[in-house]
Design a protein around this motif. Structure first.
Motif, PDB file in Angstrom:
ATOM      1  N   SER A   2     -30.058  41.724 103.652  1.00 10.56           N
ATOM      2  CA  SER A   2     -28.747  41.803 103.024  1.00 10.56           C
ATOM      3  C   SER A   2     -27.744  40.987 103.820  1.00 10.56           C
ATOM      4  O   SER A   2     -27.950  40.679 104.986  1.00 10.56           O
ATOM      5  CB  SER A   2     -28.274  43.252 102.981  1.00 10.56           C
ATOM      6  N   ASP A   3     -26.634  40.650 103.175  1.00 12.28           N
ATOM      7  CA  ASP A   3     -25.569  39.968 103.887  1.00 12.28           C
ATOM      8  C   ASP A   3     -24.975  40.905 104.921  1.00 12.28           C
ATOM      9  O   ASP A   3     -24.555  42.014 104.608  1.00 12.28           O
ATOM     10  CB  ASP A   3     -24.480  39.509 102.917  1.00 12.28           C
ATOM     11  N   THR A   5     -22.093  41.582 107.831  1.00 11.22           N
ATOM     12  CA  THR A   5     -20.789  41.189 108.337  1.00 11.22           C
ATOM     13  C   THR A   5     -20.790  41.468 109.832  1.00 11.22           C
ATOM     14  O   THR A   5     -20.900  42.615 110.255  1.00 11.22           O
ATOM     15  CB  THR A   5     -19.668  42.000 107.647  1.00 11.22           C
ATOM     16  N   THR A  22     -22.631  45.198 110.001  1.00  7.50           N
ATOM     17  CA  THR A  22     -22.954  46.178 108.963  1.00  7.50           C
ATOM     18  C   THR A  22     -23.173  45.440 107.653  1.00  7.50           C
ATOM     19  O   THR A  22     -22.671  44.337 107.447  1.00  7.50           O
ATOM     20  CB  THR A  22     -21.826  47.208 108.771  1.00  7.50           C
ATOM     21  N   ASP A  23     -23.930  46.074 106.759  1.00  7.09           N
ATOM     22  CA  ASP A  23     -24.113  45.497 105.432  1.00  7.09           C
ATOM     23  C   ASP A  23     -23.458  46.395 104.393  1.00  7.09           C
ATOM     24  O   ASP A  23     -22.902  47.452 104.726  1.00  7.09           O
ATOM     25  CB  ASP A  23     -25.585  45.224 105.114  1.00  7.09           C
ATOM     26  N   ALA A  24     -23.517  45.996 103.159  1.00  6.17           N
ATOM     27  CA  ALA A  24     -22.827  46.709 102.082  1.00  6.17           C
ATOM     28  C   ALA A  24     -23.383  48.112 101.834  1.00  6.17           C
ATOM     29  O   ALA A  24     -22.697  48.961 101.281  1.00  6.17           O
ATOM     30  CB  ALA A  24     -22.889  45.899 100.796  1.00  6.17           C
ATOM     31  N   THR A  25     -24.612  48.367 102.273  1.00  5.70           N
ATOM     32  CA  THR A  25     -25.205  49.686 102.057  1.00  5.70           C
ATOM     33  C   THR A  25     -25.026  50.622 103.250  1.00  5.70           C
ATOM     34  O   THR A  25     -25.557  51.719 103.254  1.00  5.70           O
ATOM     35  CB  THR A  25     -26.706  49.560 101.716  1.00  5.70           C
TER      36      THR A  25
END
Length: 63
Positions: A2-3, A5, A22-25
């Motif tokens: 995942s992308d 940040t 961290t990622d979006a999930t």
């Protein structure tokens, strides 16, 4: 992957720099700065505890 940040690198005196991300999930990542393509991953709480202990000097030998 995942992308992720990434935060700015945290560097100890004379030691490697590492970055937290961290990622979006909600997964948390830690990597040596410049090697973000090979991060370690664990729960956000586990990595948060590790980093707080390092910054508090409890585990400075890990840097």
């Amino acid at each position: 992957m995942s992308d992720v940040t990434w935060e700015e690198p945290f560097c100890g005196e004379g030691n490697n720099c590492f970055r937290l991300g961290t990622d979006a999930t909600g997964n948390a990542y830690i990597a040596v700065a410049g090697q973000e393509d090979r991060p370690l991953t664990d729960s956000r709480e586990a990595l948060r505890t590790l980093i707080l202990d390092i910054k508090a000097g409890k585990a400075d030998h890990l840097l």
